[in-house]
Design a protein around this motif. Structure first.
Motif, PDB file in Angstrom:
ATOM      1  N   ASN A 304       0.617  -1.239  -0.266  1.00  0.00           N
ATOM      2  CA  ASN A 304      -0.099   0.052  -0.002  1.00  0.00           C
ATOM      3  C   ASN A 304       0.981   1.131  -0.073  1.00  0.00           C
ATOM      4  O   ASN A 304       1.682   1.617   0.944  1.00  0.00           O
ATOM      5  CB  ASN A 304      -0.907  -0.008   1.119  1.00  0.00           C
ATOM      6  N   LEU A 306       1.332   5.596  -0.597  1.00  0.00           N
ATOM      7  CA  LEU A 306       0.480   7.048  -0.098  1.00  0.00           C
ATOM      8  C   LEU A 306       0.102   7.328  -1.575  1.00  0.00           C
ATOM      9  O   LEU A 306      -1.022   7.825  -1.636  1.00  0.00           O
ATOM     10  CB  LEU A 306       1.375   7.809   0.511  1.00  0.00           C
ATOM     11  N   LEU A 307       0.948   7.591  -2.492  1.00  0.00           N
ATOM     12  CA  LEU A 307       0.792   8.475  -3.636  1.00  0.00           C
ATOM     13  C   LEU A 307       1.166   7.803  -4.949  1.00  0.00           C
ATOM     14  O   LEU A 307       2.309   7.505  -5.031  1.00  0.00           O
ATOM     15  CB  LEU A 307       1.414   9.709  -3.455  1.00  0.00           C
ATOM     16  N   GLU A 333       5.062   7.590  -6.256  1.00  0.00           N
ATOM     17  CA  GLU A 333       5.690   6.324  -5.734  1.00  0.00           C
ATOM     18  C   GLU A 333       5.596   5.428  -6.841  1.00  0.00           C
ATOM     19  O   GLU A 333       6.656   4.308  -7.002  1.00  0.00           O
ATOM     20  CB  GLU A 333       5.309   5.656  -4.524  1.00  0.00           C
ATOM     21  N   CYS A 386      -2.733   1.580  -3.635  1.00  0.00           N
ATOM     22  CA  CYS A 386      -2.468   3.234  -3.621  1.00  0.00           C
ATOM     23  C   CYS A 386      -3.377   3.628  -2.760  1.00  0.00           C
ATOM     24  O   CYS A 386      -4.881   3.543  -2.699  1.00  0.00           O
ATOM     25  CB  CYS A 386      -2.399   3.805  -4.905  1.00  0.00           C
ATOM     26  N   SER A 387      -3.194   4.542  -1.939  1.00  0.00           N
ATOM     27  CA  SER A 387      -4.127   5.508  -1.094  1.00  0.00           C
ATOM     28  C   SER A 387      -4.646   6.734  -2.028  1.00  0.00           C
ATOM     29  O   SER A 387      -6.014   6.885  -2.009  1.00  0.00           O
ATOM     30  CB  SER A 387      -3.484   6.025   0.215  1.00  0.00           C
ATOM     31  N   TRP A 388      -3.864   7.353  -2.357  1.00  0.00           N
ATOM     32  CA  TRP A 388      -4.018   8.632  -3.261  1.00  0.00           C
ATOM     33  C   TRP A 388      -3.544   8.518  -4.729  1.00  0.00           C
ATOM     34  O   TRP A 388      -2.547   7.755  -4.731  1.00  0.00           O
ATOM     35  CB  TRP A 388      -3.557   9.894  -2.619  1.00  0.00           C
ATOM     36  N   ASP A 410       8.772  14.828  -0.892  1.00  0.00           N
ATOM     37  CA  ASP A 410       7.347  15.027   0.001  1.00  0.00           C
ATOM     38  C   ASP A 410       6.788  16.238  -0.391  1.00  0.00           C
ATOM     39  O   ASP A 410       5.772  16.784  -0.048  1.00  0.00           O
ATOM     40  CB  ASP A 410       7.837  15.154   1.369  1.00  0.00           C
ATOM     41  N   LYS A 413       3.174  15.318  -1.854  1.00  0.00           N
ATOM     42  CA  LYS A 413       2.484  14.886  -0.855  1.00  0.00           C
ATOM     43  C   LYS A 413       2.124  15.847   0.285  1.00  0.00           C
ATOM     44  O   LYS A 413       1.132  15.797   1.012  1.00  0.00           O
ATOM     45  CB  LYS A 413       3.373  13.773   0.085  1.00  0.00           C
ATOM     46  N   THR A 420      -4.351  10.631   6.867  1.00  0.00           N
ATOM     47  CA  THR A 420      -4.533   9.530   6.102  1.00  0.00           C
ATOM     48  C   THR A 420      -5.045   8.263   6.194  1.00  0.00           C
ATOM     49  O   THR A 420      -4.642   7.177   6.349  1.00  0.00           O
ATOM     50  CB  THR A 420      -2.923   9.155   5.826  1.00  0.00           C
ATOM     51  N   LEU A 475      -8.349  10.403  -3.133  1.00  0.00           N
ATOM     52  CA  LEU A 475      -8.312   9.404  -2.098  1.00  0.00           C
ATOM     53  C   LEU A 475      -9.224   8.327  -2.827  1.00  0.00           C
ATOM     54  O   LEU A 475     -10.446   8.311  -2.769  1.00  0.00           O
ATOM     55  CB  LEU A 475      -8.711  10.007  -0.893  1.00  0.00           C
TER      56      LEU A 475
END
Length: 592
Positions: A304, A306-307, A333, A386-388, A410, A413, A420, A475
């Motif tokens: 998982n 974040l982006l 990422e 992926c979260s976002w 970052d 982000k 999150t 999201l």
């Protein structure tokens, strides 16, 4: 491009009968009205005129509801209603066929825009490395070009063009895919499926099935009610038929519950089950090339992140390195490319990027003009990875004027909400942010006549003054279950909202050197934007001002759309990616 509206179904179907084709039903209604007032001789004249008119029309003029669109491939001959138990006597049993032509293979074909034919080969069919051709009923041949393997179903695809001699025929039949060099006459084949009325993709979530179909909801914002439709699982020949209700309709996206696989006789490893959509009470099943897989495990083996960034691409290999390298540096990422049938050097470019340490993957999404549907698909496909997700094209670069050295992964982000948490936690927060919107500046050709080898951020430095539209970072857990999205913006679940960013912008290098921009005339990947070759909707924001309807370079193109000189991203990327080499000053994406 907005597809033309079909006539109301009630005008071509008679619900009192379930044994006649749409054409016959319309004609029987006419006969019933005129029966007592018309002499037999006049009736014969009317019949002759109607039939003559019908067979003389070219295939491109045949409306999607015409019987000839469904003959031998999807026409339902009889539907028997008995206490909610519907028996489909015949469904899709002639979609695939084996020709008598030597060395031909089992296929199903669909006519796409611009006279392009998509050939889908059964996964059980062995293929050699030899060149293949499409052989048409009049013995005309065109080369068949390999186009990739469809995800999930493992079906090999080819594309070929319909020759001029075949376009003049009154009925379009599926070509034979063959490697034979002899000029043989193929046996009769079913009619070509038509792209403007077709179920083209399906995948399963843990809780339901998502189908993608053309022609059912032909216009944005005008969706058929779920109660008018049902999902149909099985073909009535190799399996039983099971129906489940449609629970959601939005644009080209339809959702319905899983069928009882025991009723289908489904066994892992066997041939997949055909799935389609049926108009309730209309004796009409949409043609389909989609198959059902029970609760397919999508991308749960992935970590998982974040982006991520997701985009749909077509022949963008020359632009990809710059886009990936830049956005990776500021925080993306993983990159997921929905490949819309590229035939350039995309595969090798992706391999090079992965070898250099970037995380780039491709997903074959061969269906034309379906960018919004592809993005809807990605919400489910990437939800466990992926979260976002940033939804932008490869000619769009996120930039904040406050960014300077040293760079940081970052940076992107920092534009996201600090929270999150999971969707269940966010749903308890009124007004939770589920989508970040970033305004776009549209750049012009900036005096360029060919693609700048140093990259778009270096070559295009003049833009329009007013920002146009917005692009989004989403999201995935906040996206509405309908999966509805319009131009990179998603419908949010209740309890979530979109937030407009201040400061950050997207540099959209939209109007490039004419040879690059001209390529957009033939192929637009979005589903609901105007086709520049059509005269309709001349004030649409999708149109290029002053361009007209043909791929002809307007006078003064190189200096157009230049209202403000903007070199901020050019100088920033020079500091981040520029260096002196033996060949002179070069950007990192130029170095091999």
């Amino acid at each position: 491009m907005v597809e033309s509206d079909p006539p109301p179904l009630s005008s071509v179907h008679n619900e009192k009968s379930n044994t006649h084709s749409p054409f016959c039903l319309s004609f029987l209604s006419l006969r019933e009205t005129m029966r007592r007032k018309t002499r037999p001789t006049f009736f014969a004249i009317v019949l002759f005129a109607v039939v003559t008119l019908r067979v003389s029309r070219t295939a491109v003029d045949i409306p999607w509801y015409s019987e000839s669109n469904f003959t031998a491939s999807t026409k339902v001959r009889q539907v028997v209603l008995d206490n909610n138990n519907i028996d489909l006597n015949q469904y899709n049993h002639q979609t695939r066929r084996v020709s008598s032509v030597k060395d031909s293979v089992t296929t199903v074909s669909a006519l796409l825009p611009d006279w392009e034919i998509l050939i889908i080969v059964s996964p059980e069919t062995p293929l050699s490395g030899e060149d293949y051709h499409c052989l048409f009923p009049n013995n005309a041949k065109t080369p068949a070009k390999y186009s990739g393997v469809l995800p999930f179903t493992n079906q090999t695809t080819f594309k070929c063009y319909m020759p001029e001699s075949v376009r003049r025929r009154r009925m379009f039949n599926q070509p034979v895919l063959t490697k034979a060099s002899e000029n043989e006459s193929p046996s009769p084949t079913p009619e070509l499926l038509r792209w403007n009325f077709l179920v083209y993709e399906s995948f399963s979530t843990d809780s339901d099935v998502v189908l993608f179909a053309k022609g059912i909801n032909p216009r944005r914002g005008t969706n058929r009610a779920p109660r008018e439709l049902r999902c149909v699982f099985g073909d009535g020949v190799k399996s039983d038929v099971v129906r489940t209700p449609v629970t959601s309709t939005a644009q080209e996206i339809f959702r319905c519950p899983h069928p009882n696989t025991a009723e289908l006789g489904f066994v892992d490893g066997e041939e997949k089950i055909k799935v389609s959509i049926e108009f309730i009470g209309q004796n009409l099943v949409v043609p389909s090339v989609a198959y059902y897989s029970p609760r397919f495990n999508l991308a749960k083996s992935q970590p998982n992140l974040l982006l991520c960034a997701c985009t749909m691409v077509y022949n963008v290999a020359k632009f990809l390195r710059e886009w990936v390298m830049y956005h990776s540096k500021i925080g993306v990422e993983k990159f997921i490319l929905y490949d819309n049938g590229s035939d350039d050097d995309l595969e090798n470019t992706v391999k090079e990027l992965n070898d250099e340490g970037y995380d780039v993957s491709t997903f074959l999404w061969i269906w034309p003009k379906t960018q919004e549907a592809g993005f809807s698909h990605s919400v489910q496909y990437l939800k466990d990875t992926c979260s976002w997700v940033m939804y932008m094209d490869v000619d769009e670069f996120v930039f904040d004027p406050t960014w300077e050295n040293p760079w940081s992964n970052d940076m992107l982000k920092s534009l996201l909400p600090r929270v999150t948490a999971s969707s269940s936690e966010l749903e308890q927060r009124p007004g939770g942010i589920g989508q970040v919107l970033i305004k776009c500046y549209e750049f012009g050709p900036s005096g360029q006549r060919v693609h700048p080898v140093e990259g778009v951020t270096q070559g295009y430095t003049c833009r329009r003054q007013v920002d146009e539209r917005h692009k989004s970072i989403v999201l995935l857990d906040a996206v509405d279950d309908s999966l509805l999205n319009v131009i990179h913006h998603f419908e949010m679940k209740e309890g979530f909202r979109s937030k407009q960013m201040n400061g950050a912008v997207v540099n959209h290098y939209k109007y490039q050197a004419w040879p690059e921009f001209r390529n957009k005339f033939r192929r637009r990947v979005s589903a609901y934007v105007v086709d520049w070759r059509e005269a309709g909707n001349p004030k649409s924001k999708d149109r290029t001002p002053g361009l007209g309807f043909e791929a002809v370079e307007p006078r003064g193109w190189t200096e157009r759309f230049c209202e403000i000189k903007d070199e901020r991203l050019k100088f920033l990327t020079q500091r981040w990616f520029g260096s002196e080499t033996r060949e002179g000053y070069r950007m990192a994406w130029q170095i091999r």
